[in-house]
Design a protein around this motif. Structure first.
Motif, PDB file in Angstrom:
ATOM      1  N   PRO A   1       0.801  -1.233   0.000  1.00 25.90           N
ATOM      2  CA  PRO A   1       0.000   0.000   0.000  1.00 25.90           C
ATOM      3  C   PRO A   1       0.832   1.280   0.000  1.00 25.90           C
ATOM      4  O   PRO A   1       0.513   2.220  -0.734  1.00 25.90           O
ATOM      5  CB  PRO A   1      -0.840  -0.141   1.275  1.00 25.90           C
ATOM      6  N   TYR A   2       1.905   1.318   0.815  1.00 28.03           N
ATOM      7  CA  TYR A   2       2.668   2.563   0.855  1.00 28.03           C
ATOM      8  C   TYR A   2       3.397   2.817  -0.457  1.00 28.03           C
ATOM      9  O   TYR A   2       3.570   3.973  -0.860  1.00 28.03           O
ATOM     10  CB  TYR A   2       3.680   2.544   2.002  1.00 28.03           C
TER      11      TYR A   2
ATOM     12  N   PHE B   1      -2.313   4.559   6.184  1.00 24.91           N
ATOM     13  CA  PHE B   1      -0.966   4.074   6.511  1.00 24.91           C
ATOM     14  C   PHE B   1      -0.967   2.572   6.777  1.00 24.91           C
ATOM     15  O   PHE B   1      -0.195   2.077   7.582  1.00 24.91           O
ATOM     16  CB  PHE B   1      -0.422   4.816   7.738  1.00 24.91           C
ATOM     17  N   GLN B   2      -1.838   1.834   6.075  1.00 29.23           N
ATOM     18  CA  GLN B   2      -1.894   0.400   6.312  1.00 29.23           C
ATOM     19  C   GLN B   2      -0.610  -0.280   5.842  1.00 29.23           C
ATOM     20  O   GLN B   2       0.001   0.113   4.853  1.00 29.23           O
ATOM     21  CB  GLN B   2      -3.107  -0.238   5.649  1.00 29.23           C
ATOM     22  N   ALA B   3      -0.229  -1.300   6.577  1.00 32.05           N
ATOM     23  CA  ALA B   3       0.941  -2.089   6.206  1.00 32.05           C
ATOM     24  C   ALA B   3       0.616  -3.058   5.086  1.00 32.05           C
ATOM     25  O   ALA B   3       1.516  -3.531   4.394  1.00 32.05           O
ATOM     26  CB  ALA B   3       1.475  -2.848   7.423  1.00 32.05           C
TER      27      ALA B   3
ATOM     28  N   LEU C   1       8.882   5.885   7.073  1.00 35.83           N
ATOM     29  CA  LEU C   1       9.578   4.622   7.291  1.00 35.83           C
ATOM     30  C   LEU C   1       8.770   3.428   6.786  1.00 35.83           C
ATOM     31  O   LEU C   1       9.290   2.309   6.745  1.00 35.83           O
ATOM     32  CB  LEU C   1       9.886   4.454   8.782  1.00 35.83           C
ATOM     33  N   LEU C   2       7.526   3.660   6.379  1.00 35.06           N
ATOM     34  CA  LEU C   2       6.761   2.588   5.746  1.00 35.06           C
ATOM     35  C   LEU C   2       7.461   2.082   4.484  1.00 35.06           C
ATOM     36  O   LEU C   2       7.258   0.931   4.080  1.00 35.06           O
ATOM     37  CB  LEU C   2       5.349   3.072   5.396  1.00 35.06           C
ATOM     38  N   ALA C   3       8.284   2.915   3.863  1.00 37.09           N
ATOM     39  CA  ALA C   3       9.054   2.465   2.698  1.00 37.09           C
ATOM     40  C   ALA C   3      10.000   1.339   3.099  1.00 37.09           C
ATOM     41  O   ALA C   3      10.135   0.336   2.383  1.00 37.09           O
ATOM     42  CB  ALA C   3       9.830   3.633   2.105  1.00 37.09           C
TER      43      ALA C   3
END
Length: 620
Positions: free
Chosen positions: A152-153, A316-318, A384-386
């Motif tokens: 998602p991100y 911001f879902q993983a 940081l989701l990247a």
């Protein structure tokens, strides 16, 4: 090398991954562009201004001519350049600025998918098994690539944020890990020089793609290098000093490769009023991710403007599939894989890294952020989701590989036929889980979107986001050029007598005969009835050099707006101002070029030496 290229060209699994990746890029191939995305306009007008400076002779652009109501700004002191150079290739091939940005995104997504595929193939050990094992390795690698593409991100970064450099970072992550793992695994064995060169190039590419990678991705890479060195130490019983030296050398050389950007950033960045980048909109304390948001299906195109998270306008879902693979990996680690196997160790590392990264985005980690003030430069903890998308995708590939191989105590997925069918089902679930987020609000690409008016209109809408240098004592929101940007007949040419007022005569009779604006230079011709001072409508910053009739003259800084001024004698005179080198830029460029020469030597020297050894004695 030719054999490797041929093998890649006819790898049906890689081609399948590429085809499925193109589905995620479908909005890029439609007419129009998503200008309403967060940085959608920035990604285009940064490329436009970067191109203008290149065409003006600045091989490493520093200046963006249209910012701050036309006064310009050293945007490319703080914006890493590699993504813009990539977009410039498409511009030189004939693409407009908007199309060049879209093609750059497409390239980045495909490169990231390919890199994840190669990384998982490497980790699962393609060369170590029979043909059916090679099939399951590639099937697992396809799953890893798809999880990465449809994270998602990853999709949010392009279709909601439209952040060019941010999204391009994800293209580099798997390649850096692959390059360093090969370097560590084979040490000083045959071919260490090219492996060292590739590790330097990969990490240097990351540092030249985005500023915040230095304090986000680099620490993650260090943990991976330490993890692999400890593994070697335990396996061999002796400290792997050679591998340690190679990894350290690659890291240091990557810094010198990026020195042309990093040294001016560190030396000249403090001249910018940087509080605008870490306060209010960009204050990290307002952008933590709450635990429930990792699981929420909400997908919006707004901003993270609620410190408590409940009313954030973006998701911001993983991701469902990455989280399911994380749970599967936990079962495999606890009792499903041989205790001392490499696969179990990698699963444990990737799972721990993913969980830690997710924790660092949550309010509970605020003590860490407070203790390390430099983290404020990241601005948004959710960035940081990247990293989490990268580690979770690699984890998914490894877990899938273990299941396909039947290496776990959990039920395996059978032979090649059943493994292929299982992989197709999982792949379709991954695509379906992310395809709903493949959407963009496309708008027509009007002419003004690709020239200085795009920058001007953005600043008019967001005057609070104007940034200044330390020489600006009184902030402002307009300039003598503001009305010219508004003019219906505005055109953008680098020829003499352009549309923008670049020169103003102060306190003396005279007139401006002609003027020009280019990417990294400005000036014109004035007629002075008596000696006086001329103001050049550019913000002062180190590197500006001004010549009058071809001769260098002292440069003064106006008060309170920090603009360039020069004294001009009576008569007709030509004034030329150009953004030039500084000691910091020259030092950085020398280090970068020297590192590139060293890299070329690492690649070429072994081949030359082998040819010399094979050459019969007596031949010239």
């Amino acid at each position: 090398m030719r054999k490797r290229l041929a093998a890649l060209q006819f790898d049906p699994y890689l081609l399948l991954l590429g085809a499925w990746t193109l589905l995620a890029l479908s909005p890029l191939f439609a007419p129009g562009y998503f200008f309403s995305a967060h940085d959608g306009r920035h990604s285009v007008f940064y490329v436009m201004q970067f191109d203008a400076s290149l065409r003006d002779g600045a091989l490493f652009p520093r200046w963006a001519m249209h910012h701050i109501q036309g006064y310009g700004y050293p945007t490319f002191i703080i914006q890493a350049p590699l993504g813009f150079y990539l977009a410039e290739i498409f511009v030189l091939l004939g693409a407009g600025y908007t199309l060049a940005v879209k093609l750059t995104w497409a390239f980045g997504f495909l490169a990231g998918a390919w890199g994840m595929y190669r990384l998982v193939v490497h980790w699962l050990g393609l060369e170590a098994g029979a043909r059916d094992e090679r099939v399951w390795v590639r099937l697992a690698a396809v799953v890893a690539g798809l999880v990465y593409v449809y994270a998602p991100y990853h999709l949010l970064d392009i279709y909601v944020r439209a952040a060019l450099n941010d999204s391009l970072l994800l293209a580099w992550f798997p390649w850096v890990f692959l390059a360093f793992d090969r370097l560590l695994d084979r040490g000083l064995g045959a071919g260490w020089q090219p492996r060292l060169a590739l590790a330097i190039l990969a990490l240097g590419g990351v540092l030249l793609t985005h500023t915040f990678a230095l304090i986000s991705f680099t620490p993650l890479l260090i943990t991976f290098v330490l993890f692999r060195l400890i593994q070697q130490w335990r396996a061999q019983g002796v400290a792997p000093w050679a591998a340690t030296g190679l990894a350290a050398g690659a890291g240091l050389a990557a810094l010198t490769l990026a020195a042309a950007f990093l040294i001016p950033l560190l030396a000249e960045g403090p001249h910018l009023q940087q509080q605008v980048y870490v306060t209010e909109t960009y204050d990290y304390r307002n952008h933590f991710v709450w635990f429930g948001q990792f699981f929420s299906p909400f997908w919006g195109t707004g901003f993270s403007d609620d410190p408590l998270g409940a009313n954030d306008g973006m998701g911001f879902q993983a991701g469902v599939m990455p989280l399911l693979f994380l749970i599967l990996a936990a079962f495999l680690i606890v009792g499903g894989v041989e205790q001392r196997s490499l696969r179990r160790s990698l699963l444990a590392y990737l799972a721990a890294a993913t969980v830690l990264i997710l924790f660092l985005m949550m309010p509970a980690s605020s003590l860490v952020w407070s203790a390390l003030p430099m983290l404020a430069i990241i601005q948004f903890p959710w960035r940081l989701l990247a990293l989490a998308a990268f580690t979770a995708s690699a984890l998914a590939g490894m877990a899938m590989g273990v299941m396909l191989a039947g290496d776990s105590r959990l039920p395996g997925l059978g032979g090649v036929g059943q493994a292929t069918a299982s992989t197709l089902v999982v792949s379709l679930l991954v695509i379906l889980g992310g395809f709903a987020y493949v959407a963009a609000d496309l708008q027509p690409v009007e002419a003004w979107r690709e020239d200085g008016r795009a920058v001007f209109r953005f600043e008019e809408e967001h005057p609070d986001m104007l940034a200044f240098t330390e020489w600006v004592k009184e902030p402002f929101a307009a300039s003598p050029m503001s009305d010219e940007y508004r003019a219906p007949d505005y055109t953008e040419e680098s020829a003499e007598d352009g549309d923008l007022t670049r020169l103003a005569i102060l306190g003396a009779p005279g007139q401006v005969i002609s003027q020009y604006s280019r990417g990294s230079s400005a000036g014109g011709v004035v007629e002075m009835a008596s000696a006086g001072r001329v103001r050049i409508h550019e913000l002062y910053f180190p590197g500006w050099r001004v010549r009058v009739d071809g001769e260098p003259v002292p440069v003064y800084v106006s008060d309170p707006h920090g603009l360039l001024e020069v004294d001009v004698p009576a008569g007709r005179h030509r004034i030329d101002a150009r953004m030039s080198a500084t000691p910091a830029r020259t030092t950085g460029a020398i280090l970068s070029w020297a590192t590139l020469l060293m890299i070329a030597g690492l690649i070429v020297w072994p081949r030359w030496a082998r040819r010399r050894r094979k050459q019969p004695r007596g031949e010239a």
